[in-house]
Every structure is written in structure tokens, then in C-alpha cells.
Write an enzyme that holds these catalytic residues in place. Structure first.
Site, PDB file in Angstrom:
ATOM      1  N   GLY A  26       0.826  -1.199   0.000  1.00 14.61           N
ATOM      2  CA  GLY A  26       0.000   0.000   0.000  1.00 14.61           C
ATOM      3  C   GLY A  26       0.858   1.246   0.000  1.00 14.61           C
ATOM      4  N   HIS A 108       5.162   0.787  12.833  1.00 15.17           N
ATOM      5  CA  HIS A 108       4.344   1.282  13.941  1.00 15.17           C
ATOM      6  C   HIS A 108       4.352   0.198  15.003  1.00 15.17           C
ATOM      7  CE1 HIS A 108       1.413   3.288  16.311  1.00 15.17           C
ATOM      8  NE2 HIS A 108       0.356   2.611  15.903  1.00 15.17           N
ATOM      9  N   GLY A 134       3.681   7.412   2.311  1.00 17.01           N
ATOM     10  CA  GLY A 134       4.482   6.620   1.388  1.00 17.01           C
ATOM     11  C   GLY A 134       4.815   7.326   0.087  1.00 17.01           C
ATOM     12  N   ASP A 191       2.148   8.346  19.179  1.00 17.79           N
ATOM     13  CA  ASP A 191       1.464   8.318  17.890  1.00 17.79           C
ATOM     14  C   ASP A 191      -0.051   8.277  18.080  1.00 17.79           C
ATOM     15  OD1 ASP A 191       1.818   7.791  14.813  1.00 17.79           O
ATOM     16  OD2 ASP A 191       0.346   6.322  15.479  1.00 17.79           O
ATOM     17  N   GLU A 227     -14.109  29.368   5.662  1.00 13.18           N
ATOM     18  CA  GLU A 227     -13.409  30.002   6.777  1.00 13.18           C
ATOM     19  C   GLU A 227     -12.912  28.995   7.811  1.00 13.18           C
ATOM     20  OE1 GLU A 227     -12.481  33.013   6.797  1.00 13.18           O
ATOM     21  OE2 GLU A 227     -13.629  33.661   5.052  1.00 13.18           O
ATOM     22  N   GLU A 231      -9.493  26.937   4.609  1.00 13.94           N
ATOM     23  CA  GLU A 231      -8.305  27.746   4.869  1.00 13.94           C
ATOM     24  C   GLU A 231      -7.366  27.108   5.895  1.00 13.94           C
ATOM     25  OE1 GLU A 231      -8.916  31.882   5.520  1.00 13.94           O
ATOM     26  OE2 GLU A 231     -10.334  32.093   3.868  1.00 13.94           O
ATOM     27  N   SER A 252      -1.948  38.066   9.442  1.00  7.07           N
ATOM     28  CA  SER A 252      -2.110  39.479   9.804  1.00  7.07           C
ATOM     29  C   SER A 252      -1.927  39.676  11.306  1.00  7.07           C
ATOM     30  CB  SER A 252      -3.509  39.959   9.409  1.00  7.07           C
ATOM     31  OG  SER A 252      -4.490  39.327  10.227  1.00  7.07           O
TER      32      SER A 252
END
Length: 331
Positions: A26, A108, A134, A191, A227, A231, A252
Site C-alpha cells: 500500500g 508502527h 508513502g 502516535d 473560513e 483555509e 495578519s
């Protein structure tokens, strides 16, 4: 401070004459297999016959077999299937073919840390976990760079398990950036905690809560989607590139001030207390037991939650809005 290994600390020659078997072709499987082969290693792949992974591995020119045959042939067996499948794959396919001195490698630590895989004492058990998906691991390798990775040794039967792990890390390109030493316990617990409280559970919960708050206040769903969700990538990319300070430098002054004064009102001491409780459930095995039993029962809760989440209004709104942005492609 953590110990970090680089190319000069890793001897790829330790993999000479060894057959590396990759179980699962995979996201990580295809990248690790191709990178190792391009580094001069002998690699074979195990996949379900007729599956997309089987077809892709064949087309890439690998010898493809089943996990049982792979375990008989390979010296290093890398299991890259889903966590919940490790126990079954190990007991039914890997264990019968194991011989003394073999190496089991994981990306893992879940199945080892929580006892779903209990190897005999005469085999190495190591981890190399690239810190990227991957497709990026493969792309970076072809560009002659690589992502960082972590290395851990759970069991050193041959006396050189760490060296074998580092050689493997070099073979997939990770020692170009650096390989950080850890333990199976630390990797697994951090993790899971990251996924549940921030990266997946925390972020999705925050996105939905923000979206719902705006909708309930009478704002248009499309504006709320942009929003709150759309973003987010802009902000994450800035954080990824240069940390929190670079993100704050890039937005900003109004946004930066809002970060300082409103962020602590959202993520307050109650949230941190809940995080500590989630961490405790990860550490004592409560979450692992729940997930293992859920799979044994056929995933009734998981499947129901998946259906419910797929029907959330933010998904319907987002699906329509993404048609306006054909450059966004889902793999």
C-alpha cells in the site's frame, strides 16, 4: 536529547545477501519496497492475490507471493498491513516460517506494544517508521533526499538488530535526513495520542464545532466551510514550514492577536485534563483493548460512526464546493 543517526552511521552492506519481504503493497509498502530495491536490496512482496496491491506490485516488477511463502523465504519480514490485521497475519502466516536469526520489522509499534504479536526470543524485533506518507517517501528518495524516521529495537537476538534497522533506514532514504532513536512504547503511545487529541480527533472535532457554531448563528454554510475548513491548509502549511512562530509572522496582526487571546479560551485546562485522561487510556491499554475487541466483533461501532460522520452537513457542503476547484484531486 534524542540520539540521531545519519548516513555515515548506517551500513547498507548489512543487508547484502538478505531477502527483505514486504507484507502489504500500500502507501508505505510500495515506497519502502521500491526504495530498497533501488538501493540494491533483494525485495519480495506479499499481497492478497488479485488485489490492487498484488497487481501494482506485479506491474512494478516485484516477485509477489502470499505472506506464508514470503515468511519462509525472507530474512527480514516487514509488516506494513493495517494494525488490526497484524495478529492474524503473524500467527497464521509469519510464525510458521520464522527461523532463528530472522528480523521482524514494523513501521508502527501497536501490535508489539499491546501484545498482538509476541515473537520468539531468537528473532530480532525492530522498527523503522518514516515520518511521512508513502508517496512522499518515494518522491523524496527519487530526488536524492529523504524524510526523517524513527528507529526502535524491541528485541535484539543477533546482537546487531539496531545496525540492521539503521541499514534498512538508509535503504529507504531516511538516514539522509536523520533517524531518531526511541522505543516501541514511546512511538506507539505518542502516535496514538497525537492522532486522537490533535491530528485527527482534535482537528476534526474543532472543525465541526466551528462550522456548526457559524451555521447556528445564521451564516451561510458555504462561507463557514471556507473560513473553518478550507483555509486550514494555509495555516497548517505555514506551521509545517516554520513552526508556530512562522505562521504568526505570516498572518495578519489581527489574526495573530486573536490567536493569543482566543486560543487559550478554546483549548483550556479542561481540554488538557481530557487529553491527560486519553493519554492514560492509551498507556494502560484501555484504548487498544477497545479497538481490538471492536475488530473482533466486526466493527459495529466503527462502521456506525463512519456512516454518521459521512452524513455531517460539512461533508455535503464541501463536496459541492470542491467541484469549483478541479485542481483538488482525491487519491
Amino acid at each position: 536529547m534524542a540520539k540521531i543517526y545519519y548516513d555515515n552511521d548506517c551500513d547498507l552492506k548489512l543487508l547484502d545477501g538478505k531477502v527483505i519481504g514486504i507484507i502489504g503493497y500500500g502507501s508505505q509498502g510500495h515506497a519502502q519496497a521500491q526504495n530498497l530495491r533501488d538501493s540494491g536490496c533483494q525485495v519480495i512482496v506479499a499481497e492478497l492475490e488479485g488485489s490492487p496491491g498484488w497487481k501494482n506490485a506485479k506491474e512494478a516488477g516485484f516477485k509477489v507471493t502470499n505472506a506464508t511463502e514470503l515468511a519462509k523465504e525472507a530474512d527480514i519480514i516487514t509488516t506494513l498491513a493495517e494494525d488490526e490485521l497484524h495478529g492474524k497475519i503473524y500467527s497464521e502466516s509469519i510464525l510458521p516460517g520464522l527461523v532463528s536469526g530472522n528480523t521482524l520489522l514494523f513501521s508502527h509499534g501497536f501490535s508489539i506494544h499491546y501484545g498482538q504479536v509476541v515473537p520468539p526470543a531468537d528473532v530480532n524485533v525492530i522498527m523503522i517508521a518514516p515520518k511521512c506518507p508513502g508517496h512522499m517517501l518515494r518522491r523524496l528518495y527519487t530526488e536524492e533526499v529523504g524524510p526523517p524516521a524513527i528507529v526502535a529495537v524491541h528485541q535484539d537476538a543477533t546482537g546487531d538488530a539496531r545496525d540492521i534497522a539503521l541499514a534498512y533506514a538508509k535503504g529507504i532514504g531516511c538516514s539522509r535526513a536523520g533517524v531518531i532513536e526511541t522505543t516501541f512504547a514511546e512511538e506507539t503511545e505518542t502516535d496514538l495520542f497525537g492522532e486522537q487529541t490533535v491530528l485527527c480527533g482534535g482537528i476534526t472535532g474543532l472543525i465541526k464545532a466551528g462550522f456548526e457554531t457559524l451555521i447556528e448563528a445564521g451564516y451561510q454554510p458555504e462561507i463557514a466551510y471556507f473560513e473553518i475548513l478550507h483555509e486550514l491548509k494555509l495555516i497548517i502549511d505555514l506551521i509545517y514550514q516554520g513552526g508556530l512562530s512562522y505562521m504568526r509572522y505570516s498572518v495578519s496582526n489581527t489574526a495573530e492577536y486573536g490567536d493569543y487571546v482566543s486560543g487559550p479560551r478554546i483549548i483550556d485546562d479542561m481540554v488538557k485534563q481530557e487529553m491527560a485522561e486519553i493519554l492514560a487510556e492509551i498507556q494502560d491499554g484501555t484504548f487498544a483493548k477497545e479497538w481490538i475487541l471492536e475488530n473482533q466483533a466486526g466493527r459495529p461501532v466503527f462502521n456506525a460512526l463512519r456512516r454518521i460522520e459521512a452524513e455531517h452537513p460539512i461533508e455535503q457542503v464541501g463536496e459541492a464546493l470542491r467541484q469549483m476547484m478541479p485542481w483538488l484531486k482525491q487519491d
